[in-house]
Scaffold this motif. Structure first.
Motif, PDB file in Angstrom:
ATOM      1  N   UNK A 208       0.831  -1.210   0.000  1.00 56.86           N
ATOM      2  CA  UNK A 208       0.000   0.000   0.000  1.00 56.86           C
ATOM      3  C   UNK A 208       0.868   1.264   0.000  1.00 56.86           C
ATOM      4  N   UNK A 209       0.328   2.301  -0.604  1.00 57.92           N
ATOM      5  CA  UNK A 209       1.060   3.574  -0.687  1.00 57.92           C
ATOM      6  C   UNK A 209       1.347   4.134   0.707  1.00 57.92           C
ATOM      7  N   UNK A 210       0.524   3.762   1.683  1.00 56.01           N
ATOM      8  CA  UNK A 210       0.671   4.256   3.055  1.00 56.01           C
ATOM      9  C   UNK A 210       1.840   3.601   3.796  1.00 56.01           C
ATOM     10  N   UNK A 211       2.389   2.500   3.238  1.00 55.75           N
ATOM     11  CA  UNK A 211       3.475   1.776   3.908  1.00 55.75           C
ATOM     12  C   UNK A 211       4.835   2.412   3.622  1.00 55.75           C
ATOM     13  N   UNK A 212       5.729   2.369   4.617  1.00 55.36           N
ATOM     14  CA  UNK A 212       7.109   2.857   4.413  1.00 55.36           C
ATOM     15  C   UNK A 212       7.805   2.070   3.308  1.00 55.36           C
ATOM     16  N   UNK A 213       7.389   0.812   3.133  1.00 54.40           N
ATOM     17  CA  UNK A 213       8.022  -0.060   2.141  1.00 54.40           C
ATOM     18  C   UNK A 213       7.720   0.378   0.709  1.00 54.40           C
ATOM     19  N   UNK A 214       6.650   1.156   0.529  1.00 49.36           N
ATOM     20  CA  UNK A 214       6.256   1.612  -0.808  1.00 49.36           C
ATOM     21  C   UNK A 214       7.373   2.441  -1.426  1.00 49.36           C
ATOM     22  N   UNK A 215       7.870   3.440  -0.679  1.00 51.64           N
ATOM     23  CA  UNK A 215       8.926   4.314  -1.212  1.00 51.64           C
ATOM     24  C   UNK A 215      10.221   3.527  -1.430  1.00 51.64           C
ATOM     25  N   UNK A 216      10.507   2.573  -0.529  1.00 53.69           N
ATOM     26  CA  UNK A 216      11.720   1.756  -0.686  1.00 53.69           C
ATOM     27  C   UNK A 216      11.665   0.966  -1.989  1.00 53.69           C
ATOM     28  N   UNK A 217      10.509   0.293  -2.239  1.00 53.61           N
ATOM     29  CA  UNK A 217      10.382  -0.469  -3.489  1.00 53.61           C
ATOM     30  C   UNK A 217      10.497   0.467  -4.690  1.00 53.61           C
ATOM     31  N   UNK A 218       9.834   1.611  -4.605  1.00 54.96           N
ATOM     32  CA  UNK A 218       9.831   2.561  -5.727  1.00 54.96           C
ATOM     33  C   UNK A 218      11.258   2.995  -6.073  1.00 54.96           C
ATOM     34  N   UNK A 219      12.047   3.341  -5.030  1.00 51.59           N
ATOM     35  CA  UNK A 219      13.443   3.752  -5.241  1.00 51.59           C
ATOM     36  C   UNK A 219      14.261   2.625  -5.881  1.00 51.59           C
ATOM     37  N   UNK A 220      14.092   1.421  -5.338  1.00 49.29           N
ATOM     38  CA  UNK A 220      14.901   0.290  -5.808  1.00 49.29           C
ATOM     39  C   UNK A 220      14.481  -0.141  -7.208  1.00 49.29           C
ATOM     40  N   UNK A 221      13.171  -0.118  -7.481  1.00 48.84           N
ATOM     41  CA  UNK A 221      12.695  -0.460  -8.826  1.00 48.84           C
ATOM     42  C   UNK A 221      13.281   0.517  -9.852  1.00 48.84           C
ATOM     43  N   UNK A 222      13.262   1.802  -9.517  1.00 51.32           N
ATOM     44  CA  UNK A 222      13.782   2.791 -10.470  1.00 51.32           C
ATOM     45  C   UNK A 222      15.287   2.668 -10.654  1.00 51.32           C
ATOM     46  N   UNK A 223      15.999   2.289  -9.590  1.00 52.46           N
ATOM     47  CA  UNK A 223      17.431   2.034  -9.753  1.00 52.46           C
ATOM     48  C   UNK A 223      17.648   0.864 -10.711  1.00 52.46           C
ATOM     49  N   UNK A 224      16.855  -0.198 -10.537  1.00 56.74           N
ATOM     50  CA  UNK A 224      16.980  -1.384 -11.412  1.00 56.74           C
ATOM     51  C   UNK A 224      16.663  -1.036 -12.862  1.00 56.74           C
ATOM     52  N   UNK A 225      15.704  -0.148 -13.074  1.00 58.51           N
ATOM     53  CA  UNK A 225      15.381   0.329 -14.432  1.00 58.51           C
ATOM     54  C   UNK A 225      16.615   0.976 -15.056  1.00 58.51           C
ATOM     55  N   UNK A 226      17.287   1.835 -14.267  1.00 59.43           N
ATOM     56  CA  UNK A 226      18.474   2.527 -14.770  1.00 59.43           C
ATOM     57  C   UNK A 226      19.645   1.559 -14.949  1.00 59.43           C
ATOM     58  N   UNK A 227      19.750   0.581 -14.038  1.00 58.25           N
ATOM     59  CA  UNK A 227      20.824  -0.406 -14.164  1.00 58.25           C
ATOM     60  C   UNK A 227      20.629  -1.249 -15.427  1.00 58.25           C
ATOM     61  N   UNK A 228      19.377  -1.635 -15.697  1.00 58.66           N
ATOM     62  CA  UNK A 228      19.085  -2.430 -16.898  1.00 58.66           C
ATOM     63  C   UNK A 228      19.462  -1.660 -18.160  1.00 58.66           C
ATOM     64  N   UNK A 229      19.190  -0.346 -18.167  1.00 55.91           N
ATOM     65  CA  UNK A 229      19.576   0.486 -19.313  1.00 55.91           C
ATOM     66  C   UNK A 229      21.103   0.564 -19.428  1.00 55.91           C
ATOM     67  N   UNK A 230      21.786   0.760 -18.305  1.00 53.42           N
ATOM     68  CA  UNK A 230      23.249   0.809 -18.316  1.00 53.42           C
ATOM     69  C   UNK A 230      23.822  -0.521 -18.820  1.00 53.42           C
ATOM     70  N   UNK A 231      23.204  -1.612 -18.416  1.00 52.61           N
ATOM     71  CA  UNK A 231      23.623  -2.945 -18.846  1.00 52.61           C
ATOM     72  C   UNK A 231      23.526  -3.075 -20.369  1.00 52.61           C
ATOM     73  N   UNK A 232      22.384  -2.636 -20.927  1.00 56.27           N
ATOM     74  CA  UNK A 232      22.200  -2.693 -22.388  1.00 56.27           C
ATOM     75  C   UNK A 232      23.175  -1.767 -23.103  1.00 56.27           C
TER      76      UNK A 232
END
Length: 390
Positions: A208-232
């Motif tokens: 849920x958006x109300x959970x502290x874990x929401x922002x953590x997942x969001x940050x990490x997902x976006x890092x992985x998006x950028x890492x995948x692009x760097x990998x390619x």
């Protein structure tokens, strides 16, 4: 029937809009689509692309828009997986040169479970922003995975375009970093849901958006998006280097990048929503994208039409028509190799274990493209010349 797509299923909490006939969907994918449509935070409708097939929790080739929650399994375990393309100024490549180029790429880009033997230049790594506990944990090993292809349907392909030029296309993701982030936050979501008395048996646990874990997942997902692009990008640099070693006069232009496993905050139908695309490509009006076939069929560079009903999305490829196990068991190795040889493709099928990536294990890309004429306009068709598979 409706003006956009092929059919609508209206038996669930919200509609499911299909860009293929219902009978073309395997039972597992259909059941997963129904589960999505009954999520309490799902918005407007579920969109199912013509390349869809059963995934983990959510079908590959599906789009889920949500309000107030994010679903890690609706992004998938290979966060940021996607494709990039690059045009050369070459109009032809001799077979001997092509073989030499592919040999150099094989020497410089590890495939499958292989990583580099030394860490790659840290300058390629994305900047770390915000709290990233899992990324921090995986960071050092990620330096060895940067610029590696991975397995499954990941590929490096040299292609001849209908524009007359030779193109390079690469399909890969965030490697073990994305996998670890995805599994960690799916576990987190399951714990949160179980504590709240929510059934997690459908593998659609949410944060849920109300959970502290929401922002953590969001940050990490976006890092992985950028890492995948760097990998390619790093693999593309190695491919460019291979071309230059064999054909020194080559030049490159028109880099295109498109992820197809991600979530993003977007505006749709007058509301701000979180759009989860799992095996689906964003296709806003005029936006470039790539839709690959199999190693024996055409791929397409397209421009999006911005179709509202698909949440401005399109297919990400041909899509599997049979499981990997079934392909290895039932396809004819000699027939698949013969077909690729007749097409003149330097391919990646050597053994029965490679049949899960044979053209016969994929849907007809031409039918997939016909089913989404309302979503994209084809700009360039690309014929495969040589393929390296994960």
């Amino acid at each position: 029937m409706h003006t956009s797509g092929k059919a609508i299923i209206e038996t669930e909490q919200i509609p499911i809009k299909l860009w293929l006939d219902e009978e073309q969907m395997d039972e597992g994918a259909l059941e997963q689509a129904r589960n999505l449509a009954n999520l309490p935070f799902a918005f407007k409708h579920i969109a199912i692309m013509p390349d869809t097939h059963e995934g983990y929790g959510m079908p590959i080739g599906a789009i889920l828009a949500t309000q107030g929650a994010i679903v890690p399994n609706a992004v998938g375990v290979d966060i940021g997986c996607g494709m990039c393309s690059l045009r050369t100024n070459l109009t032809e490549v001799e077979t001997a040169d092509l073989k030499a180029i592919m040999g150099i790429i094989r020497d410089t880009v590890p495939v499958g479970f292989n990583h580099h033997k030394t860490p790659q230049d840290e300058a390629w790594m994305p900047e770390r922003k915000g709290s990233l506990p899992i990324v921090e944990q995986e960071y050092e090993s990620a330096l060895y995975q940067l610029g590696t292809l991975g397995g499954g349907n990941h590929f490096i392909e040299i292609q001849k375009g209908s524009d007359g030029y030779i193109w390079i296309m690469i399909h890969s993701g965030s490697r073990n970093v994305g996998f670890t982030v995805a599994n960690h936050y799916d576990d987190v979501a399951k714990q949160l849901n179980t504590a709240a008395g929510v059934d997690v048996s459908q593998d659609l646990a949410y944060i849920p958006e109300s959970s502290d874990q929401f922002e953590l997942y969001w940050n990490e997902m976006n890092y992985c998006l950028e890492f995948a692009l760097a990998n390619r990008k790093l693999m593309m640099e190695r491919a460019k280097s291979a071309f230059r070693q064999v054909l020194p006069e080559v030049e490159f232009a028109d880099f295109i990048n498109k992820p197809h496993n991600f979530a993003a905050v977007e505006e749709h139908f007058g509301e701000t929503v979180i759009v989860h695309r799992k095996g689906a490509t964003r296709a806003r009006k005029g936006e470039w994208g790539m839709i690959p076939g199999s190693q024996g069929t055409r791929s397409f560079l397209v421009k999006g039409k911005g179709e509202a009903q698909s949440f401005e999305s399109c297919a990400h490829g041909a899509g599997r028509i049979m499981s990997r196990a079934k392909a290895r068991k039932t396809l004819d190795l000699k027939a698949e190799i013969k077909a690729l040889k007749e097409l003149g493709v330097l391919h990646a099928i050597r053994h029965r274990t490679d049949l899960d990536e044979a053209p016969g294990s994929y849907k007809d890309i031409d039918e997939v493209m016909r089913n989404q004429v309302d979503l994209v306009d084809v700009q360039i068709e690309l014929q495969p010349l040589a393929v390296i598979k994960g």
